[in-house]
Scaffold this motif. Structure first.
Motif, PDB file in Angstrom:
ATOM      1  N   VAL A 283      29.041  17.712  25.369  1.00 55.21           N
ATOM      2  CA  VAL A 283      27.707  17.129  25.526  1.00 55.21           C
ATOM      3  C   VAL A 283      27.742  15.622  25.744  1.00 55.21           C
ATOM      4  CG1 VAL A 283      26.511  18.923  24.236  1.00 55.21           C
ATOM      5  CG2 VAL A 283      27.320  16.898  23.041  1.00 55.21           C
ATOM      6  N   ALA A 284      28.814  14.979  25.315  1.00 52.28           N
ATOM      7  CA  ALA A 284      28.911  13.523  25.468  1.00 52.28           C
ATOM      8  C   ALA A 284      29.457  13.112  26.838  1.00 52.28           C
ATOM      9  CB  ALA A 284      29.792  12.944  24.371  1.00 52.28           C
ATOM     10  N   GLN A 285      29.937  14.092  27.615  1.00 50.97           N
ATOM     11  CA  GLN A 285      30.520  13.777  28.916  1.00 50.97           C
ATOM     12  C   GLN A 285      29.434  13.711  29.986  1.00 50.97           C
ATOM     13  OE1 GLN A 285      33.817  13.010  29.530  1.00 50.97           O
ATOM     14  NE2 GLN A 285      33.785  12.972  27.294  1.00 50.97           N
ATOM     15  N   PRO A 286      29.683  12.936  31.046  1.00 55.78           N
ATOM     16  CA  PRO A 286      28.711  12.859  32.140  1.00 55.78           C
ATOM     17  C   PRO A 286      28.578  14.183  32.895  1.00 55.78           C
ATOM     18  CG  PRO A 286      30.429  11.169  32.378  1.00 55.78           C
ATOM     19  CD  PRO A 286      30.816  12.059  31.239  1.00 55.78           C
ATOM     20  N   ILE A 287      27.465  14.337  33.553  1.00 55.64           N
ATOM     21  CA  ILE A 287      27.248  15.483  34.429  1.00 55.64           C
ATOM     22  C   ILE A 287      28.211  15.342  35.608  1.00 55.64           C
ATOM     23  CG2 ILE A 287      25.592  16.505  36.041  1.00 55.64           C
ATOM     24  CD1 ILE A 287      23.404  15.788  33.996  1.00 55.64           C
ATOM     25  N   LYS A 288      28.920  16.420  35.928  1.00 54.63           N
ATOM     26  CA  LYS A 288      29.934  16.359  36.976  1.00 54.63           C
ATOM     27  C   LYS A 288      29.510  17.019  38.279  1.00 54.63           C
ATOM     28  CE  LYS A 288      33.809  16.298  33.732  1.00 54.63           C
ATOM     29  NZ  LYS A 288      34.958  17.052  33.223  1.00 54.63           N
TER      30      LYS A 288
ATOM     31  N   SER B  94      18.564   9.345  44.484  1.00 55.24           N
ATOM     32  CA  SER B  94      19.469  10.106  45.333  1.00 55.24           C
ATOM     33  C   SER B  94      20.780  10.356  44.594  1.00 55.24           C
ATOM     34  CB  SER B  94      19.729   9.323  46.617  1.00 55.24           C
ATOM     35  OG  SER B  94      20.769   9.913  47.348  1.00 55.24           O
ATOM     36  N   PHE B  95      21.365  11.553  44.766  1.00 51.47           N
ATOM     37  CA  PHE B  95      22.647  11.859  44.136  1.00 51.47           C
ATOM     38  C   PHE B  95      23.707  10.836  44.531  1.00 51.47           C
ATOM     39  CE2 PHE B  95      21.170  16.444  43.986  1.00 51.47           C
ATOM     40  CZ  PHE B  95      21.002  16.449  42.621  1.00 51.47           C
ATOM     41  N   GLU B  96      23.675  10.374  45.769  1.00 44.26           N
ATOM     42  CA  GLU B  96      24.708   9.439  46.233  1.00 44.26           C
ATOM     43  C   GLU B  96      24.595   8.070  45.564  1.00 44.26           C
ATOM     44  OE1 GLU B  96      22.843   7.833  50.426  1.00 44.26           O
ATOM     45  OE2 GLU B  96      23.974   9.698  50.431  1.00 44.26           O
ATOM     46  N   ASP B  97      23.452   7.758  44.942  1.00 44.44           N
ATOM     47  CA  ASP B  97      23.276   6.484  44.245  1.00 44.44           C
ATOM     48  C   ASP B  97      23.691   6.543  42.772  1.00 44.44           C
ATOM     49  OD1 ASP B  97      22.271   5.310  46.542  1.00 44.44           O
ATOM     50  OD2 ASP B  97      20.183   5.750  46.024  1.00 44.44           O
ATOM     51  N   ILE B  98      23.944   7.749  42.260  1.00 41.18           N
ATOM     52  CA  ILE B  98      24.256   7.920  40.840  1.00 41.18           C
ATOM     53  C   ILE B  98      25.748   7.720  40.596  1.00 41.18           C
ATOM     54  CG2 ILE B  98      24.256   9.534  38.895  1.00 41.18           C
ATOM     55  CD1 ILE B  98      21.789  10.860  40.165  1.00 41.18           C
ATOM     56  N   ALA B  99      26.069   6.771  39.715  1.00 34.42           N
ATOM     57  CA  ALA B  99      27.459   6.559  39.299  1.00 34.42           C
ATOM     58  C   ALA B  99      27.787   7.471  38.119  1.00 34.42           C
ATOM     59  CB  ALA B  99      27.701   5.103  38.931  1.00 34.42           C
ATOM     60  N   GLU B 100      26.805   7.616  37.196  1.00 35.40           N
ATOM     61  CA  GLU B 100      27.022   8.441  36.013  1.00 35.40           C
ATOM     62  C   GLU B 100      25.672   8.893  35.464  1.00 35.40           C
ATOM     63  OE1 GLU B 100      30.037   7.637  32.665  1.00 35.40           O
ATOM     64  OE2 GLU B 100      28.141   6.818  31.911  1.00 35.40           O
ATOM     65  N   ALA B 101      25.604  10.139  35.054  1.00 33.67           N
ATOM     66  CA  ALA B 101      24.393  10.671  34.422  1.00 33.67           C
ATOM     67  C   ALA B 101      24.806  11.469  33.200  1.00 33.67           C
ATOM     68  CB  ALA B 101      23.634  11.560  35.399  1.00 33.67           C
ATOM     69  N   LYS B 102      24.154  11.187  32.082  1.00 31.02           N
ATOM     70  CA  LYS B 102      24.436  11.906  30.836  1.00 31.02           C
ATOM     71  C   LYS B 102      23.131  12.412  30.251  1.00 31.02           C
ATOM     72  CE  LYS B 102      28.516   9.407  29.229  1.00 31.02           C
ATOM     73  NZ  LYS B 102      29.097   8.662  28.102  1.00 31.02           N
ATOM     74  N   VAL B 103      23.212  13.585  29.644  1.00 31.29           N
ATOM     75  CA  VAL B 103      22.075  14.097  28.898  1.00 31.29           C
ATOM     76  C   VAL B 103      22.038  13.333  27.592  1.00 31.29           C
ATOM     77  CG1 VAL B 103      21.072  16.112  27.771  1.00 31.29           C
ATOM     78  CG2 VAL B 103      22.291  16.375  29.952  1.00 31.29           C
ATOM     79  N   LYS B 104      20.868  12.792  27.282  1.00 29.51           N
ATOM     80  CA  LYS B 104      20.739  12.001  26.046  1.00 29.51           C
ATOM     81  C   LYS B 104      20.392  12.961  24.911  1.00 29.51           C
ATOM     82  CE  LYS B 104      18.908   7.801  24.264  1.00 29.51           C
ATOM     83  NZ  LYS B 104      18.136   6.619  24.487  1.00 29.51           N
ATOM     84  N   ILE B 105      21.192  12.881  23.876  1.00 26.46           N
ATOM     85  CA  ILE B 105      20.986  13.748  22.712  1.00 26.46           C
ATOM     86  C   ILE B 105      19.953  13.077  21.815  1.00 26.46           C
ATOM     87  CG2 ILE B 105      22.100  14.907  20.773  1.00 26.46           C
ATOM     88  CD1 ILE B 105      23.163  15.705  23.575  1.00 26.46           C
ATOM     89  N   ILE B 106      18.845  13.793  21.558  1.00 26.25           N
ATOM     90  CA  ILE B 106      17.764  13.257  20.733  1.00 26.25           C
ATOM     91  C   ILE B 106      17.630  14.137  19.501  1.00 26.25           C
ATOM     92  CG2 ILE B 106      15.306  12.742  20.646  1.00 26.25           C
ATOM     93  CD1 ILE B 106      15.452  12.316  23.705  1.00 26.25           C
ATOM     94  N   PHE B 107      17.694  13.505  18.344  1.00 27.89           N
ATOM     95  CA  PHE B 107      17.587  14.243  17.073  1.00 27.89           C
ATOM     96  C   PHE B 107      16.203  14.129  16.521  1.00 27.89           C
ATOM     97  CE2 PHE B 107      22.060  13.124  17.473  1.00 27.89           C
ATOM     98  CZ  PHE B 107      22.650  14.348  17.268  1.00 27.89           C
TER      99      PHE B 107
ATOM    100  N   ILE C 226      16.726  20.293  33.430  1.00 27.48           N
ATOM    101  CA  ILE C 226      15.336  19.911  33.700  1.00 27.48           C
ATOM    102  C   ILE C 226      14.572  19.890  32.374  1.00 27.48           C
ATOM    103  CG2 ILE C 226      13.170  20.745  34.732  1.00 27.48           C
ATOM    104  CD1 ILE C 226      14.788  21.529  37.201  1.00 27.48           C
ATOM    105  N   ASP C 227      13.723  18.889  32.219  1.00 31.37           N
ATOM    106  CA  ASP C 227      12.914  18.636  31.018  1.00 31.37           C
ATOM    107  C   ASP C 227      13.721  18.048  29.855  1.00 31.37           C
ATOM    108  OD1 ASP C 227      10.461  19.312  32.145  1.00 31.37           O
ATOM    109  OD2 ASP C 227      10.728  21.431  31.660  1.00 31.37           O
ATOM    110  N   ARG C 228      14.940  17.607  30.125  1.00 35.20           N
ATOM    111  CA  ARG C 228      15.723  16.878  29.122  1.00 35.20           C
ATOM    112  C   ARG C 228      15.790  15.413  29.533  1.00 35.20           C
ATOM    113  NH1 ARG C 228      20.548  21.148  28.099  1.00 35.20           N
ATOM    114  NH2 ARG C 228      19.434  22.434  26.615  1.00 35.20           N
ATOM    115  N   THR C 229      16.051  14.561  28.556  1.00 30.41           N
ATOM    116  CA  THR C 229      16.158  13.123  28.819  1.00 30.41           C
ATOM    117  C   THR C 229      17.559  12.804  29.322  1.00 30.41           C
ATOM    118  OG1 THR C 229      14.530  12.661  27.100  1.00 30.41           O
ATOM    119  CG2 THR C 229      15.922  10.828  27.807  1.00 30.41           C
ATOM    120  N   LEU C 230      17.606  12.065  30.435  1.00 32.25           N
ATOM    121  CA  LEU C 230      18.877  11.641  31.016  1.00 32.25           C
ATOM    122  C   LEU C 230      19.002  10.124  30.928  1.00 32.25           C
ATOM    123  CD1 LEU C 230      19.197  13.660  34.358  1.00 32.25           C
ATOM    124  CD2 LEU C 230      20.023  14.286  32.094  1.00 32.25           C
ATOM    125  N   ALA C 231      20.224   9.665  30.722  1.00 29.65           N
ATOM    126  CA  ALA C 231      20.567   8.253  30.844  1.00 29.65           C
ATOM    127  C   ALA C 231      21.432   8.148  32.090  1.00 29.65           C
ATOM    128  CB  ALA C 231      21.326   7.773  29.616  1.00 29.65           C
TER     129      ALA C 231
END
Length: 154
Positions: free
Chosen positions: A75-80, A141-154, A89-94
């Motif tokens: 869960v701590a790794q970026p989306i690949k 755009s996907f081509e503009d994304i360097a890294e995207a991670k799902v943010k874990i919210i407690f 979808i409907d989750r918070t991304l950083a």
């Protein structure tokens, strides 16, 4: 080690469940095979075992010794891969863009070449004193994304 044969075995094992998709396949030193899979609605331990057995049962340890690891994304790794965006979808991304701009918001839409984020911000009222909460959206755009991670919210 026949890498093409192993790739085919991984593909066959994953194809048995249309919700599964391959994130990563690596051939590491000392004949270690690393397989990372994900699913549109997650991956159960039984599915990891099934994929592992589907690969391992078609390889001969007498011919060549190997170790096999079938795992799911941390869960701590970026989306690949882009298909991971759909499941989030409907989750918070950083998100960090290639120009080092940082965005954070709720993933609302995914299409073939971009995503849409939504977030709330406080802005000054157009008339009078004080602030109001405004909902903003942006398309990335996907081509503009360097890294995207799902943010874990407690």
């Amino acid at each position: 080690m026949d890498k093409e044969k192993i790739r085919n075995l991984v593909d066959l094992a994953i194809q048995e469940n249309s919700e599964l998709f391959l994130i990563d396949l690596q051939f590491l030193p000392e004949n270690k095979i690393y397989v990372e899979i994900d699913g549109d609605s997650g991956v159960s331990l039984n599915e990891c075992i099934r994929v592992s057995r589907g690969i391992e049962s078609n390889l001969d340890r007498e011919e060549e010794d190997f170790s096999l690891e079938v795992t799911t994304p941390d869960v701590a790794q970026p989306i690949k891969v882009n298909r991971q965006f759909i499941k989030n979808i409907d989750r918070t991304l950083a998100i960090r863009l290639k120009n080092d701009t940082k965005l954070e918001g709720i993933l609302k839409k995914v299409n073939s070449n971009s995503i849409e984020l939504e977030w709330k911000t406080r802005e000054p009222k157009p008339v009078g004193k004080g602030k109001i909460t405004v909902v903003k959206t942006t398309t990335v755009s996907f081509e503009d994304i360097a890294e995207a991670k799902v943010k874990i919210i407690f």
